[in-house]
Design an enzyme around this catalytic site. Structure first.
Site, PDB file in Angstrom:
ATOM      1  N   ALA A  17       0.798  -1.236   0.000  1.00  0.00           N
ATOM      2  CA  ALA A  17       0.000   0.000   0.000  1.00  0.00           C
ATOM      3  C   ALA A  17       0.826   1.279   0.000  1.00  0.00           C
ATOM      4  O   ALA A  17       0.306   2.354  -0.306  1.00  0.00           O
ATOM      5  CB  ALA A  17      -0.946   0.006   1.204  1.00  0.00           C
ATOM      6  N   ALA A  18       2.117   1.180   0.326  1.00  0.00           N
ATOM      7  CA  ALA A  18       2.969   2.369   0.303  1.00  0.00           C
ATOM      8  C   ALA A  18       3.596   2.604  -1.068  1.00  0.00           C
ATOM      9  O   ALA A  18       4.314   3.585  -1.267  1.00  0.00           O
ATOM     10  CB  ALA A  18       4.076   2.233   1.357  1.00  0.00           C
ATOM     11  N   GLY A  19       3.293   1.724  -2.028  1.00  0.00           N
ATOM     12  CA  GLY A  19       3.935   1.810  -3.333  1.00  0.00           C
ATOM     13  C   GLY A  19       3.232   2.734  -4.313  1.00  0.00           C
ATOM     14  O   GLY A  19       2.177   3.302  -4.030  1.00  0.00           O
ATOM     15  N   ILE A  21       1.754   2.118  -7.373  1.00  0.00           N
ATOM     16  CA  ILE A  21       0.464   1.713  -7.931  1.00  0.00           C
ATOM     17  C   ILE A  21      -0.646   2.004  -6.936  1.00  0.00           C
ATOM     18  O   ILE A  21      -1.691   2.570  -7.293  1.00  0.00           O
ATOM     19  CB  ILE A  21       0.472   0.222  -8.324  1.00  0.00           C
ATOM     20  CG1 ILE A  21       1.448  -0.022  -9.478  1.00  0.00           C
ATOM     21  CG2 ILE A  21      -0.930  -0.243  -8.726  1.00  0.00           C
ATOM     22  CD1 ILE A  21       1.631  -1.491  -9.841  1.00  0.00           C
ATOM     23  N   ARG A  97       9.717  -5.430 -10.152  1.00  0.00           N
ATOM     24  CA  ARG A  97      10.497  -5.737 -11.352  1.00  0.00           C
ATOM     25  C   ARG A  97      11.356  -4.533 -11.715  1.00  0.00           C
ATOM     26  O   ARG A  97      10.883  -3.404 -11.733  1.00  0.00           O
ATOM     27  CB  ARG A  97       9.533  -6.062 -12.499  1.00  0.00           C
ATOM     28  CG  ARG A  97      10.210  -6.348 -13.820  1.00  0.00           C
ATOM     29  CD  ARG A  97       9.147  -6.588 -14.885  1.00  0.00           C
ATOM     30  NE  ARG A  97       9.726  -6.696 -16.201  1.00  0.00           N
ATOM     31  CZ  ARG A  97       9.024  -6.650 -17.322  1.00  0.00           C
ATOM     32  NH1 ARG A  97       7.725  -6.477 -17.261  1.00  0.00           N
ATOM     33  NH2 ARG A  97       9.620  -6.758 -18.479  1.00  0.00           N
ATOM     34  N   VAL A 134      -1.750  -8.559  -8.745  1.00  0.00           N
ATOM     35  CA  VAL A 134      -1.143  -7.586  -9.661  1.00  0.00           C
ATOM     36  C   VAL A 134       0.367  -7.766  -9.722  1.00  0.00           C
ATOM     37  O   VAL A 134       0.976  -7.702 -10.789  1.00  0.00           O
ATOM     38  CB  VAL A 134      -1.488  -6.146  -9.215  1.00  0.00           C
ATOM     39  CG1 VAL A 134      -0.869  -5.124 -10.161  1.00  0.00           C
ATOM     40  CG2 VAL A 134      -3.004  -5.962  -9.123  1.00  0.00           C
ATOM     41  N   ASP A 164      -2.890  -5.153 -20.149  1.00  0.00           N
ATOM     42  CA  ASP A 164      -2.546  -5.563 -21.508  1.00  0.00           C
ATOM     43  C   ASP A 164      -3.741  -5.374 -22.448  1.00  0.00           C
ATOM     44  O   ASP A 164      -3.588  -4.923 -23.590  1.00  0.00           O
ATOM     45  CB  ASP A 164      -2.100  -7.025 -21.519  1.00  0.00           C
ATOM     46  CG  ASP A 164      -1.037  -7.301 -20.475  1.00  0.00           C
ATOM     47  OD1 ASP A 164       0.039  -6.693 -20.564  1.00  0.00           O
ATOM     48  OD2 ASP A 164      -1.280  -8.104 -19.562  1.00  0.00           O
ATOM     49  N   HIS A 192       0.751 -12.779 -18.274  1.00  0.00           N
ATOM     50  CA  HIS A 192       1.079 -11.352 -18.288  1.00  0.00           C
ATOM     51  C   HIS A 192       2.596 -11.238 -18.399  1.00  0.00           C
ATOM     52  O   HIS A 192       3.313 -11.019 -17.427  1.00  0.00           O
ATOM     53  CB  HIS A 192       0.567 -10.665 -17.021  1.00  0.00           C
ATOM     54  CG  HIS A 192       1.003  -9.234 -16.903  1.00  0.00           C
ATOM     55  ND1 HIS A 192       0.641  -8.284 -17.819  1.00  0.00           N
ATOM     56  CD2 HIS A 192       1.787  -8.610 -15.999  1.00  0.00           C
ATOM     57  CE1 HIS A 192       1.180  -7.121 -17.478  1.00  0.00           C
ATOM     58  NE2 HIS A 192       1.886  -7.306 -16.369  1.00  0.00           N
TER      59      HIS A 192
END
Length: 338
Positions: A17-19, A21, A97, A134, A164, A192
């Site tokens: 949640a801190a990221g 996205i 990633r 995700v 996508d 994905h």
């Protein structure tokens, strides 16, 4: 339903949640864009212990937005607290990633995370919880999660291939100089990853009020079978190369699109792409988390059946399935060796 027609709040957990996205995602969910303008929400925000300070700042921002639908925000580094009684689970958190990173490196790092969260999901979440994975490799992370949450129905698990799907629509719309809304029934098959198969053989586009097949409208089979496919397959890597960060805003939008359709249903005669646990449709191994075209009604999806498969399409589907089988086998090996 609470008194005087007001709906009871639903509990939505967001991991990582801190990221980046999540930062885009939280605003869209909190403003009613996903579950409706009349659906109160209690947010559960999960992240690792060093991120608790960041989450406290995020809560300040949520409060400062004065969202009328947000009834409470729970921030935690505890999986038990995060997953208790949740209605919706958005697994955004994963080992990120980075440019040049191999998917196998990601897989090994994420097996441990998704095993632990799968066990917590099994123990604490509602059995009706709707789940989207995700964090990459999304299909196989979803497979691991489902493996450790056996009492939750298989149809409640999904992974995100809507990004996508949206990318494919955008490429067609740009080519034909129409709104993305004019393009429907594209399909993302498989993983994905760069082996996914973006398929517009059954897609339609409305140009100047007339609906036609995408292949007829584009009139360039070489592009549709060549650059179009490779552009969609490699779009995530292209964004990372340009931004030096992964695609956060478009991923958040896709998560919202995925969940909104799952919650409210798809339009008649239209389908969207979701990574779901295979029932064997189109010859895909049962149990793999595989992206299919799906139609959704009353909160339940069904795989669109009977789409034509030529040799070219079958080869691409087999290629992405092969990668998923290899990932699944690596994941099973990694979990059993812990």
């Amino acid at each position: 339903m609470a008194e005087s027609g007001v709906k009871d709040p639903i509990r939505v957990v967001i991991t990582g949640a801190a990221g980046q996205i999540a930062y885009s995602l939280i605003h869209q969910i909190s403003s009613g864009d996903v579950f409706g303008k009349d659906q109160p929400i209690i947010l559960h925000l999960l992240d690792i212990t060093p991120m608790m300070g960041v989450l406290s700042g995020l809560v300040m921002e949520i409060n400062d937005c004065s969202f009328p639908l947000i009834k409470d925000v729970v921030t935690t580094d505890s999986e038990q607290t995060a997953f208790t009684d949740v209605d919706v689970a958005l697994f955004v958190g994963a080992m990120p990633r980075k440019e040049g990173m191999e998917r196998k490196d990601l897989l090994t790092a994420n097996v441990k995370i998704f095993k632990s969260q799968g066990l917590a999901l099994e123990k604490f979440a509602k059995k009706t919880v709707k789940i989207i994975v995700v964090g990459n490799p999304a299909n196989t992370n979803c497979f691991i999660l489902a493996h450790y949450a056996q009492s939750i129905p298989r149809e409640n698990f999904s992974c995100l291939t809507r990004l996508d799907h949206n990318r494919a629509k955008a490429q067609i719309a740009s080519r034909l100089k129409v709104s993305p809304d004019a393009v429907k029934n594209v399909t993302i098959w498989g993983n994905h990853s760069s082996t996914q198969f973006p398929d517009v053989r059954s897609a339609k586009v409305t140009v100047n009020g007339v609906e036609t097949a995408v292949f007829e409208a584009v009139k360039d089979d070489a592009w549709l079978k060549g650059d179009f496919v490779s552009t969609v397959q490699k779009r995530g890597a292209a964004v990372i190369a340009a931004r030096k960060l992964s695609s956060a805003m478009s991923a958040a939008k896709a998560i919202c699109d995925h969940m909104r359709d799952w919650w409210n249903g798809t339009k008649d005669n239209e389908w969207v792409s979701m990574g779901v646990i295979s029932d064997g449709s189109y010859g895909v191994e049962k149990g793999l988390v595989f992206s299919y075209p799906v139609q959704i009604k009353n909160g339940s999806y069904s795989v669109v059946q009977g789409l034509a498969m030529d040799d070219w399409a079958q080869d691409l589907i087999e290629k992405t399935q092969k990668e998923l089988v290899e990932e699944k086998n690596d994941a099973v090996k990694a979990t059993s060796s812990e």
